[in-house]
Motif scaffolding. Structure first.
Motif, PDB file in Angstrom:
ATOM      1  N   VAL A  63       1.515 -21.675  22.536  1.00 38.77           N
ATOM      2  CA  VAL A  63       2.408 -23.400  22.752  1.00 38.77           C
ATOM      3  C   VAL A  63       0.495 -23.409  21.126  1.00 38.77           C
ATOM      4  O   VAL A  63       0.626 -23.848  20.173  1.00 38.77           O
ATOM      5  CB  VAL A  63       1.676 -24.287  23.456  1.00 38.77           C
ATOM      6  N   GLU A  64      -0.917 -23.207  22.123  1.00 37.22           N
ATOM      7  CA  GLU A  64      -2.186 -22.966  21.774  1.00 37.22           C
ATOM      8  C   GLU A  64      -2.678 -22.566  19.992  1.00 37.22           C
ATOM      9  O   GLU A  64      -2.853 -22.513  19.519  1.00 37.22           O
ATOM     10  CB  GLU A  64      -3.252 -23.289  22.622  1.00 37.22           C
ATOM     11  N   GLN A  65      -2.185 -21.427  20.237  1.00 40.51           N
ATOM     12  CA  GLN A  65      -2.278 -20.365  19.250  1.00 40.51           C
ATOM     13  C   GLN A  65      -0.756 -21.073  18.026  1.00 40.51           C
ATOM     14  O   GLN A  65      -1.320 -21.825  16.891  1.00 40.51           O
ATOM     15  CB  GLN A  65      -1.545 -19.187  19.175  1.00 40.51           C
ATOM     16  N   TYR A  66       0.253 -21.938  17.807  1.00 39.98           N
ATOM     17  CA  TYR A  66       0.755 -22.351  16.810  1.00 39.98           C
ATOM     18  C   TYR A  66       0.078 -23.485  17.275  1.00 39.98           C
ATOM     19  O   TYR A  66      -0.101 -23.450  15.286  1.00 39.98           O
ATOM     20  CB  TYR A  66       2.284 -22.752  18.101  1.00 39.98           C
ATOM     21  N   ILE A  67      -0.175 -24.167  18.213  1.00 39.99           N
ATOM     22  CA  ILE A  67      -0.974 -25.669  16.818  1.00 39.99           C
ATOM     23  C   ILE A  67      -2.114 -25.343  16.183  1.00 39.99           C
ATOM     24  O   ILE A  67      -2.511 -25.911  15.167  1.00 39.99           O
ATOM     25  CB  ILE A  67      -1.472 -26.347  18.079  1.00 39.99           C
ATOM     26  N   SER A  68      -2.774 -24.350  16.073  1.00 41.94           N
ATOM     27  CA  SER A  68      -4.546 -23.904  15.262  1.00 41.94           C
ATOM     28  C   SER A  68      -3.924 -23.266  15.003  1.00 41.94           C
ATOM     29  O   SER A  68      -4.329 -23.064  13.742  1.00 41.94           O
ATOM     30  CB  SER A  68      -5.520 -23.067  16.483  1.00 41.94           C
ATOM     31  N   ARG A  69      -2.224 -22.767  14.699  1.00 39.57           N
ATOM     32  CA  ARG A  69      -1.866 -21.275  13.096  1.00 39.57           C
ATOM     33  C   ARG A  69      -0.577 -21.814  12.594  1.00 39.57           C
ATOM     34  O   ARG A  69      -0.536 -21.395  12.037  1.00 39.57           O
ATOM     35  CB  ARG A  69      -2.124 -20.474  13.556  1.00 39.57           C
TER      36      ARG A  69
END
Length: 289
Positions: free
Chosen positions: A267-273
């Protein structure tokens, strides 16, 4: 922040796919009812603003785990043209739920199902898993009896697949003394139960690492079959996936082939990318046109 990123991706899709017909919307896989009522309302408001709802034949929100469902979230969903929800017990035997790490009770399943019915949901799916540890024919029969008493509109029967990431697979040494029973007789029991609820089979599929030589089967009452399930199995249509862990499948009909692009799962990777996820889709969709 996750909803901010997801909505950014939805806006891109609404602008870039406006010349196509939108048949179904499916919010799920995972548990969208992790969102609270305000967050759910924000998401569904955006979806219904961005997309031509008059085209949509089916709109599913997979409520999923009963311990995440509450009246406020269900009431939020009811404000929108959602036609189908899923409440997934897996089993109606409490000792099995505890063993496999589910955090809901059998009583909660029944309570949340009846709550959804009382709020006017008239197309409710339930997912069951057969082949769970320690579940013999008698325990499966108990589950089916409890499910029949609730009388859902469709039933999806999964043969246990030991996926690499599942709790059962990670901790399977604990279960060496417990039998994993799945048989043609048990699968027939589920089929007979579906027939007693006046459901017929409408799709089946097979996963890797499945226990026994069995398929997963979806049963539905007349007019209640899940269109999305059929389309994703047939692979004769473009399906756009938005959010963490989703897959987009673009159909090149003339060449009879499908190209895919993936969104990152974290999820954090999705938000940042999220911009990168949008670029992946942009490339796939521009290649198709």
């Amino acid at each position: 922040p996750y909803l901010d990123a997801l909505i950014k991706e939805l806006i891109f899709i609404s602008e870039n796919m406006k010349d196509y017909t939108l048949d179904t919307i499916y919010i799920g896989g995972g548990t969208p009812t992790t969102l609270n009522a305000a967050q759910m309302e924000r998401l569904l408001t955006k979806v219904t603003e961005l997309f031509p709802m008059e085209q949509v034949q089916e709109f599913t929100v997979e409520a999923g785990r009963p311990d995440t469902i509450n009246e406020e979230v269900l009431k939020a969903i009811r404000k929108f043209p959602v036609t189908r929800i899923s409440i997934n017990p897996q089993t109606m035997n409490q000792e099995t739920l505890d063993l496999i790490g589910r955090h809901h009770t059998v009583e909660e399943i029944e309570e949340k199902f009846r709550m959804a019915r009382s709020l006017g949901f008239d197309n409710i799916n339930m997912d069951l898993i057969v082949g769970l540890p320690g579940e013999d024919k008698e325990k499966v029969a108990h589950t089916l009896e409890k499910v029949e008493a609730l009388n859902p509109d469709s039933l999806t029967v999964h043969s246990l697949a030991l996926k690499r990431a599942t709790r059962l697979n990670l901790f399977k040494d604990k279960y060496q003394e417990i039998s994993f029973e799945n048989s043609a007789e048990i699968m027939k029991m589920t089929m007979d139960s579906a027939h007693r609820m006046e459901m017929g089979p409408y799709y089946m599929y097979r996963q890797k690492n499945m226990a026994g030589n069995f398929e997963n089967v979806g049963y539905a009452a007349p007019g209640k079959a899940c269109i999305y399930n059929v389309l994703i199995m047939e692979e004769q249509q473009t399906i756009i996936g938005c959010g963490a862990g989703t897959t987009t499948k673009r159909l090149f009909a003339e060449e009879n082939r499908i190209e895919r692009c993936e969104n990152v799962k974290d999820v954090e990777q999705y938000i940042s990318r999220v911009e990168e996820m949008i670029e992946r889709k942009e490339k796939l969709l521009s290649d198709a046109q």
